[in-house]
Motif scaffolding. Structure first.
Motif, PDB file in Angstrom:
ATOM      1  N   PHE A  65      -4.211  -5.931  -5.539  1.00 26.86           N
ATOM      2  CA  PHE A  65      -4.093  -5.105  -6.742  1.00 26.86           C
ATOM      3  C   PHE A  65      -4.617  -3.691  -6.480  1.00 26.86           C
ATOM      4  CE2 PHE A  65      -4.683  -9.026  -9.734  1.00 26.86           C
ATOM      5  CZ  PHE A  65      -3.489  -9.548  -9.274  1.00 26.86           C
ATOM      6  N   ALA A  66      -5.774  -3.629  -5.847  1.00 30.24           N
ATOM      7  CA  ALA A  66      -6.428  -2.337  -5.633  1.00 30.24           C
ATOM      8  C   ALA A  66      -5.597  -1.431  -4.736  1.00 30.24           C
ATOM      9  CB  ALA A  66      -7.819  -2.549  -5.041  1.00 30.24           C
ATOM     10  N   ARG A  67      -5.041  -1.983  -3.664  1.00 28.09           N
ATOM     11  CA  ARG A  67      -4.323  -1.138  -2.706  1.00 28.09           C
ATOM     12  C   ARG A  67      -2.993  -0.643  -3.260  1.00 28.09           C
ATOM     13  NH1 ARG A  67      -1.977  -5.331   1.957  1.00 28.09           N
ATOM     14  NH2 ARG A  67      -0.050  -5.881   0.839  1.00 28.09           N
ATOM     15  N   SER A  68      -2.439  -1.342  -4.245  1.00 34.66           N
ATOM     16  CA  SER A  68      -1.102  -0.996  -4.746  1.00 34.66           C
ATOM     17  C   SER A  68      -1.138  -0.266  -6.080  1.00 34.66           C
ATOM     18  CB  SER A  68      -0.241  -2.255  -4.865  1.00 34.66           C
ATOM     19  OG  SER A  68      -0.820  -3.172  -5.771  1.00 34.66           O
ATOM     20  N   GLY A  69      -2.327   0.130  -6.537  1.00 33.19           N
ATOM     21  CA  GLY A  69      -2.421   0.960  -7.724  1.00 33.19           C
ATOM     22  C   GLY A  69      -2.304   0.232  -9.044  1.00 33.19           C
ATOM     23  N   VAL A  70      -2.570  -1.076  -9.065  1.00 33.21           N
ATOM     24  CA  VAL A  70      -2.539  -1.821 -10.326  1.00 33.21           C
ATOM     25  C   VAL A  70      -3.597  -1.264 -11.273  1.00 33.21           C
ATOM     26  CG1 VAL A  70      -3.051  -4.078 -11.371  1.00 33.21           C
ATOM     27  CG2 VAL A  70      -1.584  -3.933  -9.348  1.00 33.21           C
ATOM     28  N   ARG A  71      -3.235  -1.097 -12.538  1.00 33.66           N
ATOM     29  CA  ARG A  71      -4.183  -0.649 -13.551  1.00 33.66           C
ATOM     30  C   ARG A  71      -4.345  -1.650 -14.694  1.00 33.66           C
ATOM     31  NH1 ARG A  71      -5.748   1.774 -10.131  1.00 33.66           N
ATOM     32  NH2 ARG A  71      -6.069   4.014  -9.857  1.00 33.66           N
TER      33      ARG A  71
ATOM     34  N   GLU B 204       0.851  -1.188   0.000  1.00 41.95           N
ATOM     35  CA  GLU B 204       0.000   0.000   0.000  1.00 41.95           C
ATOM     36  C   GLU B 204       0.885   1.236   0.000  1.00 41.95           C
ATOM     37  OE1 GLU B 204      -3.885   1.736   2.430  1.00 41.95           O
ATOM     38  OE2 GLU B 204      -2.767   0.008   3.184  1.00 41.95           O
ATOM     39  N   GLY B 205       0.559   2.210  -0.846  1.00 39.46           N
ATOM     40  CA  GLY B 205       1.344   3.430  -0.881  1.00 39.46           C
ATOM     41  C   GLY B 205       2.139   3.571  -2.154  1.00 39.46           C
ATOM     42  N   PRO B 206       3.060   4.549  -2.187  1.00 39.74           N
ATOM     43  CA  PRO B 206       3.802   4.847  -3.410  1.00 39.74           C
ATOM     44  C   PRO B 206       4.605   3.650  -3.911  1.00 39.74           C
ATOM     45  CG  PRO B 206       4.062   6.602  -1.800  1.00 39.74           C
ATOM     46  CD  PRO B 206       3.401   5.462  -1.090  1.00 39.74           C
ATOM     47  N   GLY B 207       4.803   3.629  -5.203  1.00 40.52           N
ATOM     48  CA  GLY B 207       5.571   2.561  -5.832  1.00 40.52           C
ATOM     49  C   GLY B 207       5.814   2.908  -7.281  1.00 40.52           C
ATOM     50  N   PRO B 208       6.217   1.966  -8.092  1.00 42.20           N
ATOM     51  CA  PRO B 208       6.396   2.253  -9.513  1.00 42.20           C
ATOM     52  C   PRO B 208       5.076   2.668 -10.147  1.00 42.20           C
ATOM     53  CG  PRO B 208       6.453  -0.103  -9.109  1.00 42.20           C
ATOM     54  CD  PRO B 208       6.491   0.549  -7.773  1.00 42.20           C
ATOM     55  N   ARG B 209       5.150   3.494 -11.147  1.00 42.10           N
ATOM     56  CA  ARG B 209       3.938   3.982 -11.806  1.00 42.10           C
ATOM     57  C   ARG B 209       3.116   2.834 -12.377  1.00 42.10           C
ATOM     58  NH1 ARG B 209       4.573   8.874 -15.920  1.00 42.10           N
ATOM     59  NH2 ARG B 209       4.415  10.016 -13.963  1.00 42.10           N
ATOM     60  N   TRP B 210       3.792   1.837 -12.933  1.00 41.83           N
ATOM     61  CA  TRP B 210       3.113   0.696 -13.539  1.00 41.83           C
ATOM     62  C   TRP B 210       3.526  -0.584 -12.816  1.00 41.83           C
ATOM     63  CZ3 TRP B 210      -0.704   1.578 -16.835  1.00 41.83           C
ATOM     64  CH2 TRP B 210      -0.717   2.792 -17.538  1.00 41.83           C
TER      65      TRP B 210
END
Length: 472
Positions: free
Chosen positions: A363-369, A327-333
């Protein structure tokens, strides 16, 4: 003695920003039938043409001799080299990031796979056979960018390859057409890697001699090494494990073949990858391409050896998944890929409930698109919770019936065509284009998918990165 032929192969197994894993091997052929056609020599017969040999390629194959791998810059100057006399693969270290190189292999002082090659294809008398292919290897690569630099990336996604190209049947022709697209993309736009969504090997149709179920090197010739031959010399393939790669649906467990032909011990063992992988049992790993992109492979096959249904449900892999999807910032993709899809409209497979329960929250918490999977033998796109779930399971296998679970899978597009996906990332935008074959002018033909109600859906599909801080 019957007529025999040895055909050498090369395999660029893996790349990082400063090293390359390069492998070599080959296949023996015999022409001992009244019709005068060649056949691949099966593993159990190899000792008859090459004393002491029982494997053709892969990490466990017996050495072909003392080998030297040299990496050169575009001007032909030697940059790095590595030697081995105990294996048919080696890491070459000391390379520069995001740099183009070419390489050469010598074994016992002789160039390996030099000059025009013999390939499997149509012959004038009809059918398919071993014949001069009119091509030579282009042995070159470009290292990955450094970890702190954001760089554009084009890559292919391919799954459920099929039963190989040895037989003159429609399923083989489908795989050959898709393989031609991959070959084309290697040059233009110059894709950098291939994501494989599983079912990497089936029993190879059209292979005469001792029958296998996909767990022989001879099966890998028709299903993997020959169809993608010239791309494999230039592009690393990152595999996910499928149900046909294990004992889920066949009597033979091919996980050892995955381990062998994809050199997973040299790439994803704890000694090499550390916390970036979780293996034995199962195959989980992650790797970055520059600062913006990280891929995460999830093993969704059945875990007969564990007290859970799927490998990803077992606690021994929970630490890896927690770290891979924080959860939180990470790689853009951050891009997960697996064999089984989270959402699937069928017609043969439904949604995977355990993935919805265990993985979608991560997936949702880590910004997966975007997520990629295979398994169902068609193309599908489901859009759920801001995530594009691409299903690409028709690299050669194809199921033409209309799916019956569009509503449950929240499907927005689908097609029953053999294909691969071309994905391109540039900053905050990703485009994904399903490609089916080459047109007469040599350019890739885009698929024409449709919505569940039958309306044509335009491609490429466009995905936007999450609007949040990233770490570089």
């Amino acid at each position: 003695m019957p007529d025999t032929h040895f055909e050498p192969f090369v395999h660029l197994v893996d790349l990082t920003s400063d090293r390359a894993l390069i492998a070599w091997g080959g296949f023996w052929f015999r022409c001992d039938d009244p019709d005068g056609r060649w056949r691949v020599v099966g593993d159990s017969e190899l000792h008859e043409v090459d004393a002491g040999r029982n494997g053709s390629m892969g990490a466990r194959s017996q050495t072909y001799g003392e080998a030297l791998v040299e990496v050169l810059d575009p001007a032909g100057r030697l940059v790095a080299d590595s030697r081995t006399d105990t294996a048919n693969h080696v890491w070459v270290d000391g390379l520069e990031p995001d740099t183009e190189y070419r390489y050469r292999i010598t074994v016992d002082g002789r160039p390996w796979a030099e000059g025009p090659r013999m390939d499997w294809g149509p012959v004038p008398r009809g059918g398919l056979d071993l014949r001069p292919g009119g091509r030579s290897y282009s042995m070159k690569f470009r290292t990955h960018p450094p970890a702190d630099v954001a760089a554009p990336l084009a890559f292919a996604v391919l799954g459920d390859y099929g039963i190989g190209i040895l037989a003159d049947v429609e399923s083989s022709r489908r795989q050959r057409r898709v393989a031609d697209v991959l070959d084309r993309l290697t040059e233009n736009p110059g894709i950098r890697l291939v994501i494989a969504t599983g079912d990497n090997v089936y029993a190879s149709a059209g292979r005469r001699g001792p029958e296998g179920s996909g767990d022989h090197d001879a099966d890998w010739y028709g299903s993997f090494y020959q169809p993608y031959r010239y791309a494999l010399a230039r592009l690393p393939v990152y595999p996910a494990v499928g149900n046909h790669d294990t004992s889920d649906e066949e009597s033979s467990d091919h996980r050892d073949q995955i381990r062998d032909n994809f050199h997973t011990d040299a790439r994803f063992s704890p000694e090499v990858a550390g916390a970036r992988a979780s293996v034995d049992p199962g195959l989980f790993y992650r790797f970055a391409f520059g600062a913006d992109v990280e891929f995460v492979c999830i093993d969704t096959s059945l875990a007969d050896s564990l007290p859970t249904k799927h490998f990803f449900e077992h606690r021994r892999h929970s630490a890896f998944l927690d770290e891979a999807f924080p959860e939180g910032p990470g790689p853009r993709w951050r891009i997960p890929f697996s064999h089984h899809p989270v959402y699937c409209a069928g017609p043969h497979h439904p949604n995977t409930g355990s993935m919805i329960d265990h993985l979608v929250p991560l997936f949702a918490r880590s910004g997966v698109r975007t997520a990629f999977a295979g398994h169902e033998h068609n193309f599908q796109l489901s859009q759920v919770g801001g995530i594009h779930y691409f299903l690409t399971g028709a690299g050669g296998q194809l199921r033409e019936e209309v799916p019956n679970g569009f509503a449950e899978a929240m499907t927005t597009a689908w097609a029953a065509q053999a294909h691969l996906l071309l994905a391109s990332i540039d900053g905050g935008s990703m485009t994904v284009t399903p490609l089916t074959a080459l047109r007469p002018d040599g350019e890739p033909e885009a698929m024409t998918p449709q919505a569940p109600e039958g309306v044509v859906v335009e491609v490429p599909f466009v995905v936007a990165a999450p609007d949040r801080p990233v770490v570089r």
